[in-house]
Design a protein around this motif. Structure first.
Motif, PDB file in Angstrom:
ATOM      1  N   SER A 115     -11.614  97.130 -65.985  1.00 25.65           N
ATOM      2  CA  SER A 115     -12.877  97.811 -65.710  1.00 25.65           C
ATOM      3  C   SER A 115     -12.668  99.299 -65.464  1.00 25.65           C
ATOM      4  N   ARG A 116     -11.531  99.678 -64.888  1.00 25.43           N
ATOM      5  CA  ARG A 116     -11.265 101.078 -64.589  1.00 25.43           C
ATOM      6  C   ARG A 116     -11.027 101.909 -65.843  1.00 25.43           C
ATOM      7  N   LYS A 133     -22.070  98.670 -55.177  1.00 24.78           N
ATOM      8  CA  LYS A 133     -20.905  98.010 -54.582  1.00 24.78           C
ATOM      9  C   LYS A 133     -20.094  97.278 -55.657  1.00 24.78           C
ATOM     10  N   VAL A 134     -20.792  96.645 -56.597  1.00 26.22           N
ATOM     11  CA  VAL A 134     -20.113  95.961 -57.710  1.00 26.22           C
ATOM     12  C   VAL A 134     -19.316  96.970 -58.530  1.00 26.22           C
ATOM     13  N   LEU A 135     -19.940  98.101 -58.858  1.00 21.60           N
ATOM     14  CA  LEU A 135     -19.281  99.119 -59.675  1.00 21.60           C
ATOM     15  C   LEU A 135     -18.140  99.788 -58.914  1.00 21.60           C
ATOM     16  N   ALA A 136     -18.283  99.893 -57.602  1.00 18.89           N
ATOM     17  CA  ALA A 136     -17.190 100.456 -56.786  1.00 18.89           C
ATOM     18  C   ALA A 136     -15.992  99.510 -56.819  1.00 18.89           C
ATOM     19  N   ASN A 152      -5.856  80.719 -65.909  1.00 16.89           N
ATOM     20  CA  ASN A 152      -5.224  81.133 -64.661  1.00 16.89           C
ATOM     21  C   ASN A 152      -6.177  82.112 -63.974  1.00 16.89           C
ATOM     22  N   GLU A 153      -6.862  81.652 -62.940  1.00 19.24           N
ATOM     23  CA  GLU A 153      -7.886  82.467 -62.316  1.00 19.24           C
ATOM     24  C   GLU A 153      -7.317  83.696 -61.606  1.00 19.24           C
ATOM     25  N   TYR A 154      -6.108  83.596 -61.076  1.00 16.05           N
ATOM     26  CA  TYR A 154      -5.494  84.764 -60.436  1.00 16.05           C
ATOM     27  C   TYR A 154      -5.229  85.855 -61.471  1.00 16.05           C
ATOM     28  N   LEU A 155      -4.748  85.439 -62.617  1.00 14.08           N
ATOM     29  CA  LEU A 155      -4.495  86.376 -63.710  1.00 14.08           C
ATOM     30  C   LEU A 155      -5.808  86.981 -64.202  1.00 14.08           C
ATOM     31  N   ARG A 156      -6.812  86.151 -64.308  1.00 11.44           N
ATOM     32  CA  ARG A 156      -8.110  86.608 -64.796  1.00 11.44           C
ATOM     33  C   ARG A 156      -8.731  87.649 -63.868  1.00 11.44           C
ATOM     34  N   GLU A 157      -8.682  87.390 -62.562  1.00  9.24           N
ATOM     35  CA  GLU A 157      -9.249  88.328 -61.598  1.00  9.24           C
ATOM     36  C   GLU A 157      -8.474  89.647 -61.580  1.00  9.24           C
ATOM     37  N   THR A 158      -7.165  89.564 -61.651  1.00  9.77           N
ATOM     38  CA  THR A 158      -6.337  90.775 -61.676  1.00  9.77           C
ATOM     39  C   THR A 158      -6.650  91.604 -62.911  1.00  9.77           C
ATOM     40  N   HIS A 159      -6.754  90.940 -64.049  1.00 11.28           N
ATOM     41  CA  HIS A 159      -7.063  91.627 -65.300  1.00 11.28           C
ATOM     42  C   HIS A 159      -8.424  92.310 -65.243  1.00 11.28           C
ATOM     43  N   ARG A 160      -9.416  91.624 -64.687  1.00 11.47           N
ATOM     44  CA  ARG A 160     -10.759  92.197 -64.613  1.00 11.47           C
ATOM     45  C   ARG A 160     -10.746  93.501 -63.809  1.00 11.47           C
ATOM     46  N   GLY A 161     -10.002  93.511 -62.727  1.00  3.90           N
ATOM     47  CA  GLY A 161      -9.939  94.710 -61.903  1.00  3.90           C
ATOM     48  C   GLY A 161      -9.314  95.888 -62.622  1.00  3.90           C
ATOM     49  N   TYR A 162      -8.282  95.650 -63.419  1.00  5.24           N
ATOM     50  CA  TYR A 162      -7.612  96.735 -64.131  1.00  5.24           C
ATOM     51  C   TYR A 162      -8.425  97.223 -65.324  1.00  5.24           C
ATOM     52  N   LEU A 211      -2.128 102.280 -65.488  1.00  2.00           N
ATOM     53  CA  LEU A 211      -3.000 101.129 -65.673  1.00  2.00           C
ATOM     54  C   LEU A 211      -2.774 100.469 -67.021  1.00  2.00           C
ATOM     55  N   ILE A 212      -2.622 101.285 -68.058  1.00  2.00           N
ATOM     56  CA  ILE A 212      -2.413 100.737 -69.397  1.00  2.00           C
ATOM     57  C   ILE A 212      -1.090  99.983 -69.480  1.00  2.00           C
ATOM     58  N   GLU A 213      -0.073 100.507 -68.837  1.00  2.00           N
ATOM     59  CA  GLU A 213       1.221  99.815 -68.837  1.00  2.00           C
ATOM     60  C   GLU A 213       1.098  98.421 -68.227  1.00  2.00           C
ATOM     61  N   VAL A 214       0.368  98.338 -67.110  1.00  2.41           N
ATOM     62  CA  VAL A 214       0.185  97.043 -66.460  1.00  2.41           C
ATOM     63  C   VAL A 214      -0.717  96.144 -67.302  1.00  2.41           C
ATOM     64  N   LEU A 215      -1.792  96.722 -67.833  1.00  2.00           N
ATOM     65  CA  LEU A 215      -2.755  95.953 -68.617  1.00  2.00           C
ATOM     66  C   LEU A 215      -2.103  95.348 -69.860  1.00  2.00           C
ATOM     67  N   ALA A 216      -1.225  96.110 -70.502  1.00  2.00           N
ATOM     68  CA  ALA A 216      -0.548  95.609 -71.699  1.00  2.00           C
ATOM     69  C   ALA A 216       0.274  94.366 -71.380  1.00  2.00           C
ATOM     70  N   GLU A 217       0.966  94.394 -70.256  1.00  2.00           N
ATOM     71  CA  GLU A 217       1.775  93.235 -69.872  1.00  2.00           C
ATOM     72  C   GLU A 217       0.908  92.059 -69.445  1.00  2.00           C
TER      73      GLU A 217
END
Length: 241
Positions: A167-168, A63-66, A155-165, A92-98
């Protein structure tokens, strides 16, 4: 010894990792290193036998990996290592870079001297891994530097968003094989990023990080094209028709 406050968890309990965290780490490394290729079936029964655990922590780990986008779970049909299409990877890379560029911008305003010490130590360890040509150690330290920089944005919102992108993209980023010149250039870019952070030059840090992350696309594309050309003998529920 003073009595514990009502409802307070023991320190040992707060610090103890769960079994499914350890299993998730193990499977994540196998996926990242290509030992579990895209589209391959995750055999829970084999994992139960080889790891000597019950199915419960294995399923929790999956579930974590999903959630990280590394595994796809099909109800009543099992779990498979997720595929990543080139067009999705590029987006994903375009978003991650920003995201990382903005994180560096904020970090210049919010990081502490202690943060800079940690970043410098991670960088030095990464350089040592580069000199030893230890790819896995280098990759993990590289990822830790990026995660620490994002954390310094506070910024925890930024951190969580970044983690999701991020990892993929972890698997294809690891499997990308840079030339010696590209690898050396990446290390130099990290040095420039660190200097900009140490100088708290927000605009330069943002520009350096955005360019650095965007630059991973050619290596990621090459990995995905190789996988596409080679084909995959394993059919997932998505492709079996």
């Amino acid at each position: 010894m003073p009595a514990a406050k009502p409802g307070a968890a023991p320190v040992a309990q707060l610090l103890r990792r769960s079994l499914h965290d350890d299993i998730a780490d193990l499977l994540r490394d196998r996926i990242v290193e290509g030992k579990m290729p895209p589209g391959s079936f995750v055999d829970e029964a084999e994992l139960v036998q080889s790891l000597g655990v019950s199915r419960t922590p294995i399923r929790e780990a999956l579930k974590v990996l999903a959630f990280e986008g590394l595994v796809t779970i099909f109800p009543n049909r099992g779990s498979y290592v997720a595929r990543l299409a080139p067009e999705d990877a590029r987006a994903l890379i375009e978003v991650l870079a920003e995201l990382e560029g903005f994180s560096a911008y904020l970090a210049c305003q919010r990081l502490t001297e202690a943060d800079l010490i940690v970043l410098r130590r991670l960088h030095e360890d990464m350089v040592a891994a580069f000199k030893k040509k230890n790819k896995l150690e280098y990759f993990n330290l590289n990822q830790n530097i990026h995660l620490k920089m994002v954390a310094c944005a506070r910024n925890e919102y930024l951190r969580e968003t970044h983690r999701g992108y991020t990892s993929r993209l972890r698997r294809v980023r690891y499997l990308g094989t840079p030339t010696p010149e590209q690898w050396r250039g990446s290390v130099q870019e990290h040095e420039e990023i660190l200097r900009a952070l140490e100088a708290r030059d927000a605009d330069k840090a943002r520009a350096r990080v955005t360019s650095h992350v965007a630059g991973i696309w050619p290596q990621v594309e090459a990995v995905l094209l190789r996988e596409s050309e080679a084909g995959d003998a394993v059919a997932t529920p998505e492709t079996a028709g």
